[in-house]
Design an enzyme around this catalytic site. Sequence first.
Site, PDB file in Angstrom:
ATOM      1  CB  SER A 405      -0.870   0.075   1.254  1.00 43.68           C
ATOM      2  OG  SER A 405      -1.429  -1.139   1.567  1.00 43.68           O
ATOM      3  CG  HIS A 426      -2.773  -0.751  -3.328  1.00 47.15           C
ATOM      4  ND1 HIS A 426      -3.097   0.543  -3.050  1.00 47.15           N
ATOM      5  CD2 HIS A 426      -2.930  -1.429  -2.155  1.00 47.15           C
ATOM      6  CE1 HIS A 426      -3.436   0.650  -1.781  1.00 47.15           C
ATOM      7  NE2 HIS A 426      -3.344  -0.530  -1.222  1.00 47.15           N
ATOM      8  CD  GLU A 438      -4.069   3.240  -5.675  1.00 43.15           C
ATOM      9  OE1 GLU A 438      -4.392   4.430  -5.645  1.00 43.15           O
ATOM     10  OE2 GLU A 438      -3.330   2.721  -4.811  1.00 43.15           O
ATOM     11  CG  ASN A 476      -3.671   4.120   1.068  1.00 39.83           C
ATOM     12  OD1 ASN A 476      -4.887   4.202   1.257  1.00 39.83           O
ATOM     13  ND2 ASN A 476      -3.022   2.974   1.128  1.00 39.83           N
TER      14      ASN A 476
END
Length: 694
Positions: A405, A426, A438, A476
């Site tokens: 991540s 991801h 992702e 994130n």
Amino acid sequence: MVVTLTRDGDLMVVTVDNPPVNALSQALRQGLLDAVATVESDPKVRAAVLHCAGRTFIAGADIREFGSPSQPPHLPDVIAAIEGTGKPWVAAIHGSALGGGLEVALGCAGRVARAESRLGLPEVTLGVIPGAGGTVRLPRLIGMETATEMILSGKPIDAERARAKGLVDLVTEGDPLPSARTLARSLSETPPHPLSRRPCPDVEDGSGFWEGREATLNAKGAGQEAPLAALKALRSAATRPFDEAMGIARSAFLALRDSTQAKALRHVFLVERGAGSDPTLADIPPRPIESCGVVGGGTMGAGIVAALLEAGLPTRLLERDEATLAQGLNRVGRILDGAVTKGRLAPELAEARRALFSGTTDARDMADRDLVIEAVFEDLDVKRTVFRTLDKVLKADAIIATNTSYLDPREIATATTRPDRVIGLHFFSPAHVMKLLEVVPLPETAPDVLATALALGKRLRKIPVRTGICDGFIGNRILRILRREAESLLLEGATPSQVDAAMRAFGFPMGPFEAQDLGGLDIAHLDRRRLAASCAPAASWAPLGDALCDLGRLGQKTGGGWYDYRQGDRHPHPSPTVEELVAARRTATSDRTFSAEEIQNRIIPAMVNEGFHILAEGIARTPGDIDLVEIHGYGFPRWRGGLMYHADQMGLDRIRGALVNRADPSLAPSPLLDRLTKEGRTLADLNAPPAAAE
Ligand code: 3H9
């Protein structure tokens, strides 16, 4: 020709051919209207069968026409003509009969559907309501409660369910055309009453049905216009004559079609269609993936396994010892069992998936895999050890993916001899549910590996978004800003429940503090420690979150985090401990109150600004990619079009205005935001040339 007619004895076969999905363009509507006249005027023809060429029945109105005024003939008139002709039409359905497509089928006297077809009225997902009789005819065919459920959810149902509900007359294993012919001939003997002439049933037990549905929509879909309008149209169908109810529904459809929400939802529909396509890879075929491996059977790994199995990919789980392997196998088993129990997966399909699944503690058993995804603990050394091992045992052309991540995939890849076959994938937890993927190529990643990863995303029915390498990638990184703003609001006087309520009112399914309590505070805490060690003080700022972790308040799993939780109850209660913690850190001058709008206007512009940085750095390729990440990974309200689309709606100057006077230098407007604002441009025309100077 979009519509062709073929005589078959006493039948007319009407074939629609309007690729890619037989959408109801003006030409198609005209073609159908002309077909009605031809069938009507041919004395030898007793009935007609409507079917479609290509991969699907009519998938709905042409969404690309929604931006301009509707051209005649209008769909309700076309359907009225089909329904009103003395010669019955039968729809032979394959693929999808959606929206206007299903409305056309409802104008027919009968419907035959191929077993794998799907039928639905998804209009509310596009911010409109059925505009050609769906709310008025469907309840007359399948009852008000089922019709309401289908229309408010927008979710299509499969052919067998449609038959059970009375929506289709017959389901066929193969081509529906022969059965449709037979049905058309038989209906020509005794034509049924058209739906428009049948009475509309109201709900059986009317007490509170409409009010209950309205309350649910207000609670669950806060801010969304279309579902409420659809409910109103359905209610008028139950209480008004057919023509009047049609008029009400049509006006509501036309008004909604031009609404801000409908435009936002069309934007999302179109960017979703482009997800995972990359013009630079147009000539590069993806590599065939026939078998997969997953390393690590924790929550994330098990979810990834389940997603791969769902796509029919034989998958092997690698764990470090027998005990953890048994836990991983169990987790996957529980996901499959849960899907069966909830009725989402047929028991025989669950068995078929189990048959594709195996586990091992010996890395050499991964030797035959085409792709292996690592989902182990978020620690660089641990991940590098896994990659080193895989590199030794996998075949030379196998792809190794990391589900990291935050970590830099380039650093993970240096543990291998094949950085060209390494990529970041991801997933979001739970990985078998969440749509976002992702896809993070390294500078060395070979184009065919990137093409394969994007194609895999689509095969898993996810929304693959290519992202560049930075801490937190797209999603994130923006989440960190959201949380930082939320926490700084607490220090200035807001409470966690006020911030959460404001973000829910904006349209997020959960506020930032309740979401942290659900997911656990510890992972972000560890990540901040890593960032602080690598000298990124702004990104690692979360004094309250860190203090909670130091106290062992990690969220619901420890009985408390930002809120307190009672045993066996997930309902959050304000926490005196948190109140004390916050009070101790507030300055005397910072005790003020915030309205929901003020809270939103603090958090959203900060997130948008980060989006601008991400765009300017090339981490995301388009604003639409950021929209997809936010909607599919973080619960940003779809009906607002996504973070960057919403920024355009708010006005970039307003976004900038909310940032310029902030004391925190990390919130200074991004140079790209500055430039666009100065030039009076929007994100939508980011790629258009600037206006010529006077
Ligand atoms: C409606 O009907 C209102 C009525 O009640 C009232 C009228 C008065 N229009 O998804 P795909 C394009 S509202 C125009 O990748 P799949 C799509 O953009 C409508 N274009 O394929 C793409 O183009 P490109 C209600 C459309 O096989 C290409 O087709 N209907 C439309 O994965 C392939 O699409 C819906 O909401 C359209 N309606 O899935 C159905 N639909 O290749 C929306 C698709 O240039 N559509 N395109 O990027 C779908 O759900 C899926 O496309 C479908 C096929 C399941 C049909």
